[in-house]
Each structure stands twice: as C-alpha cells, then as structure tokens.
Write an enzyme that holds these catalytic residues in place. Structure first.
Site, mmCIF file in Angstrom:
data_model
loop_
_atom_site.group_PDB
_atom_site.id
_atom_site.type_symbol
_atom_site.label_atom_id
_atom_site.label_comp_id
_atom_site.label_asym_id
_atom_site.label_seq_id
_atom_site.Cartn_x
_atom_site.Cartn_y
_atom_site.Cartn_z
ATOM 1 N N LYS A 9 45.981 34.069 27.048
ATOM 2 C CA LYS A 9 45.296 35.067 26.225
ATOM 3 C C LYS A 9 44.876 34.473 24.871
ATOM 4 O O LYS A 9 45.279 33.356 24.524
ATOM 5 C CB LYS A 9 46.237 36.268 26.030
ATOM 6 C CG LYS A 9 46.609 36.997 27.335
ATOM 7 C CD LYS A 9 47.494 38.210 27.023
ATOM 8 C CE LYS A 9 47.973 38.919 28.267
ATOM 9 N NZ LYS A 9 48.780 40.122 27.932
ATOM 10 N N TYR A 49 41.450 45.236 33.204
ATOM 11 C CA TYR A 49 42.556 46.113 32.806
ATOM 12 C C TYR A 49 42.347 47.570 33.234
ATOM 13 O O TYR A 49 42.957 48.477 32.663
ATOM 14 C CB TYR A 49 42.775 46.018 31.291
ATOM 15 C CG TYR A 49 43.559 44.788 30.873
ATOM 16 C CD1 TYR A 49 44.772 44.451 31.475
ATOM 17 C CD2 TYR A 49 43.104 43.958 29.846
ATOM 18 C CE1 TYR A 49 45.499 43.336 31.087
ATOM 19 C CE2 TYR A 49 43.827 42.830 29.455
ATOM 20 C CZ TYR A 49 45.024 42.531 30.083
ATOM 21 O OH TYR A 49 45.750 41.434 29.692
ATOM 22 N N ASN A 112 51.523 38.606 24.000
ATOM 23 C CA ASN A 112 52.539 37.967 24.843
ATOM 24 C C ASN A 112 51.979 36.800 25.661
ATOM 25 O O ASN A 112 52.530 36.432 26.692
ATOM 26 C CB ASN A 112 53.253 39.007 25.712
ATOM 27 C CG ASN A 112 52.297 39.761 26.628
ATOM 28 O OD1 ASN A 112 51.109 39.449 26.700
ATOM 29 N ND2 ASN A 112 52.814 40.745 27.352
ATOM 30 N N HIS A 115 48.696 36.348 31.037
ATOM 31 C CA HIS A 115 48.559 37.352 32.086
ATOM 32 C C HIS A 115 48.769 36.653 33.421
ATOM 33 O O HIS A 115 48.324 35.520 33.598
ATOM 34 C CB HIS A 115 47.153 37.970 32.086
ATOM 35 C CG HIS A 115 46.890 38.775 33.328
ATOM 36 N ND1 HIS A 115 47.280 40.087 33.450
ATOM 37 C CD2 HIS A 115 46.337 38.422 34.524
ATOM 38 C CE1 HIS A 115 46.958 40.516 34.670
ATOM 39 N NE2 HIS A 115 46.393 39.524 35.344
ATOM 40 N N GLU A 126 41.557 40.446 41.103
ATOM 41 C CA GLU A 126 41.424 39.856 39.765
ATOM 42 C C GLU A 126 40.691 38.522 39.826
ATOM 43 O O GLU A 126 39.862 38.211 38.971
ATOM 44 C CB GLU A 126 42.806 39.687 39.127
ATOM 45 C CG GLU A 126 43.445 41.027 38.773
ATOM 46 C CD GLU A 126 44.848 40.887 38.196
ATOM 47 O OE1 GLU A 126 45.323 39.740 38.007
ATOM 48 O OE2 GLU A 126 45.478 41.929 37.930
HETATM 49 P P1 IDP Z 1 52.163 42.287 32.358
HETATM 50 O O1 IDP Z 1 51.183 41.552 31.472
HETATM 51 O O2 IDP Z 1 53.546 41.721 32.227
HETATM 52 O O3 IDP Z 1 51.698 42.387 33.785
HETATM 53 P P2 IDP Z 1 51.419 45.103 32.099
HETATM 54 O O4 IDP Z 1 52.371 46.234 32.217
HETATM 55 O O5 IDP Z 1 50.483 44.870 33.242
HETATM 56 O O6 IDP Z 1 52.277 43.773 31.779
HETATM 57 O O7 IDP Z 1 50.598 45.320 30.772
HETATM 58 C C1 IDP Z 1 49.448 44.537 30.489
HETATM 59 C C2 IDP Z 1 49.510 44.081 29.067
HETATM 60 O O8 IDP Z 1 49.399 45.206 28.216
HETATM 61 C C3 IDP Z 1 50.826 43.404 28.661
HETATM 62 O O9 IDP Z 1 50.858 42.030 28.960
HETATM 63 C C4 IDP Z 1 50.848 43.659 27.180
HETATM 64 O O10 IDP Z 1 50.051 42.694 26.488
HETATM 65 C C5 IDP Z 1 50.192 45.018 27.061
HETATM 66 N N1 IDP Z 1 51.191 46.092 26.995
HETATM 67 C C6 IDP Z 1 51.945 46.562 28.018
HETATM 68 N N2 IDP Z 1 52.755 47.561 27.622
HETATM 69 C C7 IDP Z 1 52.495 47.709 26.304
HETATM 70 C C8 IDP Z 1 53.033 48.596 25.307
HETATM 71 O O11 IDP Z 1 53.910 49.429 25.555
HETATM 72 N N3 IDP Z 1 52.529 48.437 24.034
HETATM 73 C C9 IDP Z 1 51.563 47.520 23.730
HETATM 74 N N4 IDP Z 1 51.045 46.687 24.641
HETATM 75 C C10 IDP Z 1 51.503 46.782 25.913
HETATM 76 MG MG MG Z 2 50.083 43.374 34.594
#
Ligand code: IDP
Ligand code: MG
Length: 148
Positions: A9, A49, A112, A115, A126
């Site tokens: 990212k 997304y 984080n 992805h 995807e």
């Molecule tokens: P993942 O990236 O581990 O698959 P997902 O639940 O698919 O996690 O969420 C996609 C992205 O959305 C996450 O990587 C994170 O950057 C963001 N995200 C997920 N949950 C939250 C939240 O509660 N607050 C802010 N950002 C979130």
């Molecule tokens: Mg995800």
C-alpha cells in the site's frame, strides 16, 4: 498451485519498505507471477474494496489507497492465499504477531502496509481487477525442487 493478489500500500512505498516486504514473500518460496507499480484510480479502488462499501472506514480506505503509488503483484505457490495472509499478520497491528509484516512494521490499522486476498475466489476476482492474463508470466523457478 494457487495465486493471490498482494498490494504494498502507499504507506509501504512512502516508508521505502517495498524491498523489505517483498523479500519476506520471496524468501517464503512464493513465486512472482506478475507485478506493477501504479497509482490506483478511484474506479479501481472502488472495485477492489467493493466488499467494504458502507462500512465506517470505507471512504478513508479508498482515499488512502489512491493517495500514492502502490506495488500490485500476483504471487503463486502452494496455498498462496493462506501463506500470504500468515506472512502479513492480522488486520490490526496491535493483534498481529511479531514476525509478520504488520506485527513487525505497522502500528495503525488504517496504515497496515499490505493487502492480500482472503480466499481463492476473491483472489481470482482481485487479480482480474489489476492484471490481464497476458500480464501474468508462466515460468519455473530454478530452485522449485527445493521449495516443494
Ligand atoms: P485485511 O486487509 O486484513 O484483509 P479487511 O477487513 O479486508 O482487512 O479490511 C481492509 C482494510 O481496511 C484493512 O487492511 C485496513 O487498512 C482497513 N480497515 C479495516 N478495518 C478497519 C477499521 O476498523 N478502521 C480503519 N480501517 C480499517
Ligand atoms: Mg481484506
């Protein structure tokens, strides 16, 4: 062999962690089947997304992922989806274990670093969002017999 979509990212690019993150997937034994360095369009981000549309963090997520360049890649290997998710660590850095990308290098869920597709089915969809079939390369790694 399974394929998965991985993104480094915008925070990973800006923090100059592309090599650090990529090397973890390579060292594991996953093979690079495709790779590009792009700034995601609004349209691509919304498609990628779509599953999160309507959630409280959706707008922030789309504006973050389009805020700067990303590295998009397809990794291939035995159980590539699960292996990649394990190397990435849990979504929330405070819950991701040390040794994982997020556990070692990230501190905030909104930034984080990576992805990775979460199922084989989602991986196919995807990958198709980011790559034409012709952009994915079929080849054998020289060390394939030593990876298993
Ligand atoms: P993942 O990236 O581990 O698959 P997902 O639940 O698919 O996690 O969420 C996609 C992205 O959305 C996450 O990587 C994170 O950057 C963001 N995200 C997920 N949950 C939250 C939240 O509660 N607050 C802010 N950002 C979130
Ligand atoms: Mg995800």
């Amino acid at each position: 062999m399974e394929r998965t979509l991985v993104l480094i990212k915008p925070d990973g690019v800006q923090r100059q962690l592309v090599g650090e993150i990529l090397s973890r997937f390579e060292r594991k034994g996953l093979k690079i089947a495709g790779m590009k360095f792009i700034k995601m369009s609004q349209d691509l981000a919304e498609r990628h997304y779509a599953v999160h549309k309507g959630k409280s963090f959706y707008n922030d997520l789309v504006s973050f992922i389009t805020s700067g360049p990303v590295v998009a890649m397809v990794l291939e290997g035995r159980m590539a989806v699960k292996q990649t998710r394990n190397l990435m660590g849990a979504t929330r850095p405070e819950e991701s274990t040390p040794g994982s990308v997020r556990g070692d290098l990230a501190i905030f869920t909104g930034q984080n670093l990576v992805h990775g597709s979460d199922s084989d089915e989602n991986a196919r969809a995807e990958i198709a969002n980011f790559f034409n079939e012709g952009e994915l390369v079929s080849y054998e790694l020289a060390n394939k017999d030593w990876i298993g």
